[in-house]
Write a protein that holds these residues in place. Sequence first.
Motif, PDB file in Angstrom:
ATOM      1  N   GLY A 107       0.813  -1.210   0.000  1.00  0.00           N
ATOM      2  CA  GLY A 107       0.000   0.000   0.000  1.00  0.00           C
ATOM      3  C   GLY A 107       0.845   1.258   0.000  1.00  0.00           C
ATOM      4  N   ASN A 108       0.272   2.314   0.517  1.00  0.00           N
ATOM      5  CA  ASN A 108       0.940   3.610   0.570  1.00  0.00           C
ATOM      6  C   ASN A 108       1.821   3.682   1.817  1.00  0.00           C
ATOM      7  N   LEU A 109       3.137   3.718   1.627  1.00  0.00           N
ATOM      8  CA  LEU A 109       4.075   3.710   2.743  1.00  0.00           C
ATOM      9  C   LEU A 109       3.814   4.853   3.711  1.00  0.00           C
ATOM     10  N   TYR A 110       3.583   6.049   3.197  1.00  0.00           N
ATOM     11  CA  TYR A 110       3.421   7.233   4.041  1.00  0.00           C
ATOM     12  C   TYR A 110       2.118   7.168   4.838  1.00  0.00           C
ATOM     13  N   LEU A 111       1.031   6.780   4.172  1.00  0.00           N
ATOM     14  CA  LEU A 111      -0.262   6.696   4.859  1.00  0.00           C
ATOM     15  C   LEU A 111      -0.265   5.570   5.880  1.00  0.00           C
ATOM     16  N   ASP A 112       0.288   4.415   5.504  1.00  0.00           N
ATOM     17  CA  ASP A 112       0.312   3.272   6.422  1.00  0.00           C
ATOM     18  C   ASP A 112       1.119   3.593   7.683  1.00  0.00           C
ATOM     19  N   PHE A 113       2.223   4.302   7.503  1.00  0.00           N
ATOM     20  CA  PHE A 113       3.058   4.638   8.652  1.00  0.00           C
ATOM     21  C   PHE A 113       2.347   5.632   9.560  1.00  0.00           C
ATOM     22  N   PHE A 114       1.650   6.586   8.944  1.00  0.00           N
ATOM     23  CA  PHE A 114       0.884   7.557   9.732  1.00  0.00           C
ATOM     24  C   PHE A 114      -0.188   6.855  10.559  1.00  0.00           C
ATOM     25  N   ILE A 115      -0.904   5.931   9.949  1.00  0.00           N
ATOM     26  CA  ILE A 115      -1.965   5.209  10.654  1.00  0.00           C
ATOM     27  C   ILE A 115      -1.391   4.362  11.778  1.00  0.00           C
ATOM     28  N   SER A 116      -0.243   3.725  11.531  1.00  0.00           N
ATOM     29  CA  SER A 116       0.371   2.890  12.568  1.00  0.00           C
ATOM     30  C   SER A 116       0.773   3.718  13.781  1.00  0.00           C
ATOM     31  N   GLY A 117       1.111   4.991  13.572  1.00  0.00           N
ATOM     32  CA  GLY A 117       1.417   5.879  14.685  1.00  0.00           C
ATOM     33  C   GLY A 117       0.155   6.363  15.386  1.00  0.00           C
ATOM     34  N   ALA A 118      -0.903   6.623  14.599  1.00  0.00           N
ATOM     35  CA  ALA A 118      -2.157   7.115  15.175  1.00  0.00           C
ATOM     36  C   ALA A 118      -2.786   6.090  16.112  1.00  0.00           C
ATOM     37  N   VAL A 119      -2.522   4.808  15.877  1.00  0.00           N
ATOM     38  CA  VAL A 119      -3.051   3.757  16.744  1.00  0.00           C
ATOM     39  C   VAL A 119      -2.577   3.943  18.187  1.00  0.00           C
ATOM     40  N   GLU A 120      -1.417   4.584  18.364  1.00  0.00           N
ATOM     41  CA  GLU A 120      -0.844   4.727  19.701  1.00  0.00           C
ATOM     42  C   GLU A 120      -1.491   5.855  20.519  1.00  0.00           C
ATOM     43  N   LEU A 121      -2.161   6.792  19.862  1.00  0.00           N
ATOM     44  CA  LEU A 121      -2.738   7.929  20.596  1.00  0.00           C
ATOM     45  C   LEU A 121      -3.768   7.519  21.651  1.00  0.00           C
ATOM     46  N   PRO A 122      -4.686   6.597  21.348  1.00  0.00           N
ATOM     47  CA  PRO A 122      -5.647   6.200  22.388  1.00  0.00           C
ATOM     48  C   PRO A 122      -4.984   5.634  23.633  1.00  0.00           C
ATOM     49  N   ALA A 123      -3.804   5.040  23.481  1.00  0.00           N
ATOM     50  CA  ALA A 123      -3.106   4.458  24.634  1.00  0.00           C
ATOM     51  C   ALA A 123      -2.811   5.524  25.680  1.00  0.00           C
ATOM     52  N   ALA A 124      -2.272   6.641  25.246  1.00  0.00           N
ATOM     53  CA  ALA A 124      -1.932   7.707  26.187  1.00  0.00           C
ATOM     54  C   ALA A 124      -3.178   8.263  26.871  1.00  0.00           C
ATOM     55  N   PHE A 125      -4.264   8.433  26.125  1.00  0.00           N
ATOM     56  CA  PHE A 125      -5.482   8.982  26.716  1.00  0.00           C
ATOM     57  C   PHE A 125      -6.115   7.996  27.703  1.00  0.00           C
ATOM     58  N   LEU A 126      -6.051   6.715  27.388  1.00  0.00           N
ATOM     59  CA  LEU A 126      -6.566   5.713  28.323  1.00  0.00           C
ATOM     60  C   LEU A 126      -5.785   5.748  29.637  1.00  0.00           C
ATOM     61  N   ILE A 127      -4.473   5.924  29.534  1.00  0.00           N
ATOM     62  CA  ILE A 127      -3.641   5.991  30.740  1.00  0.00           C
ATOM     63  C   ILE A 127      -3.996   7.232  31.553  1.00  0.00           C
ATOM     64  N   ILE A 128      -4.161   8.359  30.863  1.00  0.00           N
ATOM     65  CA  ILE A 128      -4.425   9.625  31.550  1.00  0.00           C
ATOM     66  C   ILE A 128      -5.720   9.559  32.369  1.00  0.00           C
ATOM     67  N   VAL A 129      -6.740   8.901  31.834  1.00  0.00           N
ATOM     68  CA  VAL A 129      -8.035   8.884  32.525  1.00  0.00           C
ATOM     69  C   VAL A 129      -8.120   7.782  33.585  1.00  0.00           C
ATOM     70  N   THR A 130      -7.153   6.880  33.624  1.00  0.00           N
ATOM     71  CA  THR A 130      -7.245   5.771  34.584  1.00  0.00           C
ATOM     72  C   THR A 130      -6.148   5.761  35.639  1.00  0.00           C
TER      73      THR A 130
END
Length: 549
Positions: free
Chosen positions: A371-394
């Motif tokens: 697929g698209n290297l740039y888009l795939d890499f961006f999405i793979s990084g975006a997956v990590e954002l919910p992790a930080a927010f879950l930690i912050i609220v718990t």
Amino acid sequence: MPSFDEVLKEAGEFGRFQKRVFFLLSQTGITFSSLFASVVFLGRAPENFWCRIPGAAELSKRCGWTLEEERNFTVLPLHLGNKSSSGECERLDVAWDDSVSCASSLAHYGNHSMGHLPLTTCHDNWVYEQPHSSLISEYNLVCGNAWMLDLSQAILNLGFLTGAFILGYAADRYGRILIYLLSCLGVGICGIIVAFAPNFTVLLIFRFLQGVFGKGTWMTCYVIVTEIVGSDQRIVGIVIQIFFTLGIMILPGIAYLIPTWQGLQLAISLPNFIFLLYYWVVPESPRWLLTRKKGEKALKIMRSIAKHNGKFLSPHYSEITVSNEEVSNPSFLDLVRTPQMRRCTLILMYAWFASALIYQGLVMRLGIVGGNLYLDFFISGAVELPAAFLIIVTIDRVGRRLPFAISNIVAGIACLITAFLPEDIPWLKTTVATLGRLSITIAFEVVYLVNSELYPTTLRNFGVSLCSSLCDLGGIIAPFLLFRLAAIWLELPLIIFSILAVVCGLLVLLLPETKGISLPETVEDVEQLSSHFGKCGKKKKHQDTSSYI
């Protein structure tokens, strides 16, 4: 005399001053993550390349061929006669000289039938349509030399590992901000040299050094941030890692806009020089100053913090309690000499190793697959954002230990389920694997916070750096473990990841809870903290110091 935490509370535990310092130092996460993951774009595979026949350059110039025409004359016979050869790692075993005409170059192959053309291995005569787009095309890291790209990343991780030891020790001995600034200078200088390296050996040397200094910037900025805020505000240790994820997400955009690897290398290196301006706005950690018997300097900085926060320290604060623990040059023995310090150190080292190995293994498995290297890499990084927010609220509601353990166990279960899900349900397999990626990201981010909270000020930077060095070891092992075991059975690596994660989840339950506890100043504080296995909000007076001699 008041304690440091009492003075900090009056000066403001997370006021305007701390917010400014936090924001400034957080930018280090963006540059460090760009360095960490840059090999994906620095070493992206060239789209079209082939092995040039000796004399082809001169003939091409004489005949006025374009690169495409030269490629057709060079590679087309291989496709016709040897369908298994692509012309990238092999070439026709001929040489074109002045006797070859532009119209009859194919006739020079002699009387061989098209099915039995003589071939030879290509060594150093490759042609690329985009010769300076990546490290691969710049240094011919193709075919038999392809392993050298992996070596460049292993060397960077080795630099991280070395930096954790050397600069972690130096920051505890010479000061946080001094080592941070020197590391920023080192990353910038080494990054420039890497961009203009005359050969691959020089590139490896300075890529190693860039890894050493890069680890110094990241670990030291993290410790500074956690040491200048109150115990109820140490969640900033998680928030700062959002900037690491932002760097992962920004990197593909930079790589898309800058087509050459040298330009990209400079783009991720030069911003480190901007951080040198922090010399005038980020002070030394007052906690560290107290451990070095520099109470007056620490108090002066605390008065400045109070002023910036719109508060005023009481006049009777003429001196702050200085740690009674004798200051010495930290060593590994200091981390394992007492029972509870030893337990924390060994568990944290394993947690770092397991988290890094599983994290990088899942990134390689779920990340960039066509697929698209740039888009795939961006999405793979975006997956990590919910992790930080879950930690912050718990994390400030239920503590550190439980989310730390559950995230590891969930990651292990997700890996195990993914291994046995049928291939004809790809959406479910991908969803469960993504849950594993999200869970191990949570574990990876929590270990940063817990590690800094379980060591005394005299050993904090050294302890965090030493334990996190196992992260770099896991990063070096991950690709070998993944690809070697996948050759036996594609899902076998997930089974190993599952075992490592579940074991880690059970082990971290043996760590003390640090929610709402002041950062320990001495080893004795750690021993007291560790002895209150279920009583996180209180400390009792230590009654017997002989137990950890």
